[in-house]
Design a protein around this motif. Sequence first.
Motif, PDB file in Angstrom:
ATOM      1  N   HIS A   1      -1.639  14.035   8.060  1.00  0.00           N
ATOM      2  CA  HIS A   1      -1.485  13.782   6.630  1.00  0.00           C
ATOM      3  C   HIS A   1      -2.664  12.936   6.148  1.00  0.00           C
TER       4      HIS A   1
ATOM      5  N   PHE B   1      -5.297   9.679  -5.564  1.00  0.00           N
ATOM      6  CA  PHE B   1      -4.943  11.103  -5.503  1.00  0.00           C
ATOM      7  C   PHE B   1      -6.004  12.079  -6.008  1.00  0.00           C
TER       8      PHE B   1
ATOM      9  N   ALA C   1      -3.527  10.385   3.703  1.00  0.00           N
ATOM     10  CA  ALA C   1      -3.234   9.366   2.686  1.00  0.00           C
ATOM     11  C   ALA C   1      -4.220   8.212   2.814  1.00  0.00           C
ATOM     12  N   ASN C   2      -4.593   7.903   4.048  1.00  0.00           N
ATOM     13  CA  ASN C   2      -5.394   6.704   4.264  1.00  0.00           C
ATOM     14  C   ASN C   2      -6.070   6.809   5.628  1.00  0.00           C
TER      15      ASN C   2
ATOM     16  N   CYS D   1       5.737  13.997   0.519  1.00  0.00           N
ATOM     17  CA  CYS D   1       4.485  14.187   1.285  1.00  0.00           C
ATOM     18  C   CYS D   1       4.617  15.219   2.390  1.00  0.00           C
TER      19      CYS D   1
ATOM     20  N   MET E   1      -4.685   4.590   8.408  1.00  0.00           N
ATOM     21  CA  MET E   1      -3.423   5.088   8.985  1.00  0.00           C
ATOM     22  C   MET E   1      -3.717   6.110  10.083  1.00  0.00           C
TER      23      MET E   1
ATOM     24  N   PHE F   1     -13.910  -1.671  -2.247  1.00  0.00           N
ATOM     25  CA  PHE F   1     -12.508  -1.802  -1.843  1.00  0.00           C
ATOM     26  C   PHE F   1     -11.905  -0.429  -1.536  1.00  0.00           C
TER      27      PHE F   1
ATOM     28  N   SER G   1     -11.556  -2.781 -10.793  1.00  0.00           N
ATOM     29  CA  SER G   1     -11.489  -2.099  -9.493  1.00  0.00           C
ATOM     30  C   SER G   1     -12.872  -2.141  -8.845  1.00  0.00           C
ATOM     31  N   SER G   2     -12.957  -1.741  -7.569  1.00  0.00           N
ATOM     32  CA  SER G   2     -14.283  -1.726  -6.927  1.00  0.00           C
ATOM     33  C   SER G   2     -14.400  -0.580  -5.929  1.00  0.00           C
TER      34      SER G   2
ATOM     35  N   HIS H   1       0.890  13.049 -12.083  1.00  0.00           N
ATOM     36  CA  HIS H   1       1.951  12.049 -11.870  1.00  0.00           C
ATOM     37  C   HIS H   1       1.448  10.787 -11.185  1.00  0.00           C
TER      38      HIS H   1
ATOM     39  N   ARG I   1      -4.422  -0.481 -10.972  1.00  0.00           N
ATOM     40  CA  ARG I   1      -5.551  -0.816 -10.085  1.00  0.00           C
ATOM     41  C   ARG I   1      -5.267  -0.508  -8.616  1.00  0.00           C
ATOM     42  N   ASP I   2      -3.995  -0.729  -8.177  1.00  0.00           N
ATOM     43  CA  ASP I   2      -3.648  -0.542  -6.767  1.00  0.00           C
ATOM     44  C   ASP I   2      -3.676   0.916  -6.333  1.00  0.00           C
TER      45      ASP I   2
ATOM     46  N   GLY J   1       2.290   0.039  -1.089  1.00  0.00           N
ATOM     47  CA  GLY J   1       1.396   0.633  -0.078  1.00  0.00           C
ATOM     48  C   GLY J   1       1.389  -0.104   1.238  1.00  0.00           C
ATOM     49  N   ARG J   2       1.417  -1.451   1.173  1.00  0.00           N
ATOM     50  CA  ARG J   2       1.412  -2.258   2.403  1.00  0.00           C
ATOM     51  C   ARG J   2       2.637  -1.963   3.271  1.00  0.00           C
TER      52      ARG J   2
ATOM     53  N   GLN K   1       4.233   2.862  -5.644  1.00  0.00           N
ATOM     54  CA  GLN K   1       4.391   2.631  -4.204  1.00  0.00           C
ATOM     55  C   GLN K   1       4.163   1.174  -3.853  1.00  0.00           C
TER      56      GLN K   1
ATOM     57  N   ASN L   1      -6.052  11.805  -1.376  1.00  0.00           N
ATOM     58  CA  ASN L   1      -4.682  12.158  -0.971  1.00  0.00           C
ATOM     59  C   ASN L   1      -4.201  13.290  -1.887  1.00  0.00           C
TER      60      ASN L   1
HETATM   61  N1  CO8 Z   1     -10.182  -2.714  -6.395  1.00  0.00           N
HETATM   62  C1  CO8 Z   1     -10.433  -3.927  -5.856  1.00  0.00           C
HETATM   63  N2  CO8 Z   1      -9.508  -4.682  -5.262  1.00  0.00           N
HETATM   64  C2  CO8 Z   1      -8.238  -4.190  -5.209  1.00  0.00           C
HETATM   65  C3  CO8 Z   1      -7.891  -2.948  -5.748  1.00  0.00           C
HETATM   66  C4  CO8 Z   1      -8.912  -2.181  -6.361  1.00  0.00           C
HETATM   67  N3  CO8 Z   1      -8.680  -0.970  -6.892  1.00  0.00           N
HETATM   68  N4  CO8 Z   1      -6.588  -2.721  -5.551  1.00  0.00           N
HETATM   69  C5  CO8 Z   1      -6.112  -3.799  -4.905  1.00  0.00           C
HETATM   70  N5  CO8 Z   1      -7.110  -4.712  -4.702  1.00  0.00           N
HETATM   71  C6  CO8 Z   1      -7.033  -6.024  -4.083  1.00  0.00           C
HETATM   72  C7  CO8 Z   1      -5.638  -6.591  -4.136  1.00  0.00           C
HETATM   73  O1  CO8 Z   1      -5.447  -7.283  -5.342  1.00  0.00           O
HETATM   74  C8  CO8 Z   1      -5.612  -7.523  -2.920  1.00  0.00           C
HETATM   75  O2  CO8 Z   1      -6.249  -8.729  -3.270  1.00  0.00           O
HETATM   76  P1  CO8 Z   1      -5.724 -10.125  -2.626  1.00  0.00           P
HETATM   77  O3  CO8 Z   1      -5.895  -9.964  -1.142  1.00  0.00           O
HETATM   78  O4  CO8 Z   1      -6.598 -11.131  -3.253  1.00  0.00           O
HETATM   79  O5  CO8 Z   1      -4.274 -10.212  -3.008  1.00  0.00           O
HETATM   80  C9  CO8 Z   1      -6.526  -6.814  -1.913  1.00  0.00           C
HETATM   81  O6  CO8 Z   1      -7.305  -5.871  -2.678  1.00  0.00           O
HETATM   82  C10 CO8 Z   1      -5.738  -6.059  -0.860  1.00  0.00           C
HETATM   83  O7  CO8 Z   1      -4.735  -5.261  -1.519  1.00  0.00           O
HETATM   84  P2  CO8 Z   1      -3.664  -4.426  -0.727  1.00  0.00           P
HETATM   85  O8  CO8 Z   1      -2.942  -5.320   0.227  1.00  0.00           O
HETATM   86  O9  CO8 Z   1      -2.821  -3.621  -1.683  1.00  0.00           O
HETATM   87  O10 CO8 Z   1      -4.644  -3.413   0.036  1.00  0.00           O
HETATM   88  P3  CO8 Z   1      -4.430  -2.598   1.349  1.00  0.00           P
HETATM   89  O11 CO8 Z   1      -5.519  -2.947   2.272  1.00  0.00           O
HETATM   90  O12 CO8 Z   1      -3.019  -2.618   1.845  1.00  0.00           O
HETATM   91  O13 CO8 Z   1      -4.722  -1.111   0.830  1.00  0.00           O
HETATM   92  C11 CO8 Z   1      -3.571   0.906   0.134  1.00  0.00           C
HETATM   93  C12 CO8 Z   1      -3.949  -0.537  -0.209  1.00  0.00           C
HETATM   94  C13 CO8 Z   1      -4.837   1.747   0.147  1.00  0.00           C
HETATM   95  C14 CO8 Z   1      -2.614   1.432  -0.913  1.00  0.00           C
HETATM   96  C15 CO8 Z   1      -2.908   0.933   1.533  1.00  0.00           C
HETATM   97  O14 CO8 Z   1      -1.870  -0.010   1.614  1.00  0.00           O
HETATM   98  C16 CO8 Z   1      -2.334   2.290   1.868  1.00  0.00           C
HETATM   99  O15 CO8 Z   1      -2.982   3.305   1.822  1.00  0.00           O
HETATM  100  N6  CO8 Z   1      -1.053   2.329   2.282  1.00  0.00           N
HETATM  101  C17 CO8 Z   1      -0.400   3.554   2.614  1.00  0.00           C
HETATM  102  C18 CO8 Z   1      -0.053   4.239   1.360  1.00  0.00           C
HETATM  103  C19 CO8 Z   1       0.538   5.591   1.600  1.00  0.00           C
HETATM  104  O16 CO8 Z   1       0.422   6.254   2.594  1.00  0.00           O
HETATM  105  N7  CO8 Z   1       1.203   6.006   0.615  1.00  0.00           N
HETATM  106  C20 CO8 Z   1       1.735   7.256   0.639  1.00  0.00           C
HETATM  107  C21 CO8 Z   1       1.141   7.901  -0.501  1.00  0.00           C
HETATM  108  S1  CO8 Z   1       2.239   9.026  -1.114  1.00  0.00           S
HETATM  109  C22 CO8 Z   1       1.816  10.491  -0.432  1.00  0.00           C
HETATM  110  O17 CO8 Z   1       1.047  10.590   0.489  1.00  0.00           O
HETATM  111  C23 CO8 Z   1       2.370  11.684  -1.152  1.00  0.00           C
HETATM  112  C24 CO8 Z   1       3.426  11.259  -2.127  1.00  0.00           C
HETATM  113  C25 CO8 Z   1       3.806  12.328  -3.029  1.00  0.00           C
HETATM  114  C26 CO8 Z   1       2.689  12.662  -3.964  1.00  0.00           C
HETATM  115  C27 CO8 Z   1       2.660  11.775  -5.143  1.00  0.00           C
HETATM  116  C28 CO8 Z   1       1.564  12.262  -6.061  1.00  0.00           C
HETATM  117  C29 CO8 Z   1       1.290  11.336  -7.243  1.00  0.00           C
END
Ligand code: CO8
Length: 370
Positions: free
Chosen positions: A296, A201, A298-299, A156, A302, A57, A53-54, A189, A195-196, A261-262, A259, A329
């Motif tokens: 909210h 949280f 989360a990001n 959420c 967003m 990122f 991870s990084s 949970h 990694r993603d 996420g995208r 999830q 989040n």
């Molecule tokens: N470190 C480095 N690189 C990474 C990492 C990491 N940790 N993770 C992924 N990458 C890489 C991927 O491999 C990918 O590489 P490549 O382009 O070579 O394939 C690149 O980074 C881009 O990856 P993504 O397309 O996944 O990255 P995004 O820019 O889309 O960002 C997010 C990912 C942050 C997850 C983003 O999509 C996001 O935030 N989406 C919205 C998510 C959201 O709102 N979810 C709701 C959450 S749920 C909630 O709010 C409450 C739920 C109930 C509670 C649950 C409690 C547990």
Amino acid sequence: MQDIYISGTGVWTPPHKISNEELVESFNSYVELYNVEHANEIESGTLIALEPSSEEFIVKASGIKNRYVIEKESLLDPKFMKPQIKARDDDSLSLCAEISVIAAKQALDNAELSPADIDAVIVSTANLQRAYPAIAIEVQNELGIEGYAYDMMVGCSSTTFGISNAYSDIASGKASKVLVINPEITTAHNNLKNRDSHFIFGDVCTAAVIEKDSKSPNKFKILNAKLKTHFSNNIRNNFGFMNAIEDKDYTEEELLFVQNGRSVFKEVMPMVASLITDHLEENSLLPDEVEQYWLHQANINMNTYVVKKLLGDDFPPERAPNVLDEYANTGSAGSLISFHKYNHLTKGQKGIICSFGAGYSICSILVEKA
Ligand code: CO8
């Protein structure tokens, strides 16, 4: 129609803070251990090596820099990767009830009320510690509150839907002063080996007092709320009491948060922007006539997307305050943390508290400083 207010809020913040640096160091140590342990399978091509991870990122993709957690040592241990707490016997106060009581007392102080004034308790959260007896009834008992209490879950949007329920309970005459509490132990949970989403949280507990005839100096009139749900599997948690009778042996990871996420980003954002726009139109308001948007958490990308649609590219950040950098989040609690900590409304000014996410579920609450 009688006036109904949010008359006090409270936030319990856990004692342990974890920076991205600490979390990434732990995750990357886990990855190294895993890859060494599975070197032969990786070499022969039957297993894919895990990638590190990084910090860069995480900040770029989410805006998250820190999170508060209920337990830090085991969570950061690369051989364990989850928080560990002492089990409590049935006669001891549960952890969710304990943090609920702390946040509730803050909200009551803020509303200048005591538990004796309250006649209903709603505990509303993305994940409940147990099925029954309701955590809300345990909290009611601990605070010595008469009346009724119940738990509810809407992912959420649990916090905002809980406030909306409290509003309806008061409007229908069932209660006059309601405590809405949101214990969000999200680290229990989340899959910290993924990694993603390992960084997403943090834990927290928020509370709000909803009442009619409020004398609180900190009150905000609830003008109305707009709610929407739309089924999606893109944010899912399969943990439940039926797991034990299903003809499948779940791994621990399969019963945690998952999830896409995208897809969440792409699908939920237009829904949120149009729900808020419709809500404002129904109230004959232009987006600029709403002084603050507590969204909210989360990001950060967003939130920027939604607020730019409403206020244009150059909006002052204090009109849509983010707490992601500090809290990450926190399930359903983020918009209320933002409302509690960064609220500059003066008398007559309006604001929107808006949640969005799992379900999908969205709720926009229009308030006015009284
Ligand atoms: N470190 C480095 N690189 C990474 C990492 C990491 N940790 N993770 C992924 N990458 C890489 C991927 O491999 C990918 O590489 P490549 O382009 O070579 O394939 C690149 O980074 C881009 O990856 P993504 O397309 O996944 O990255 P995004 O820019 O889309 O960002 C997010 C990912 C942050 C997850 C983003 O999509 C996001 O935030 N989406 C919205 C998510 C959201 O709102 N979810 C709701 C959450 S749920 C909630 O709010 C409450 C739920 C109930 C509670 C649950 C409690 C547990």
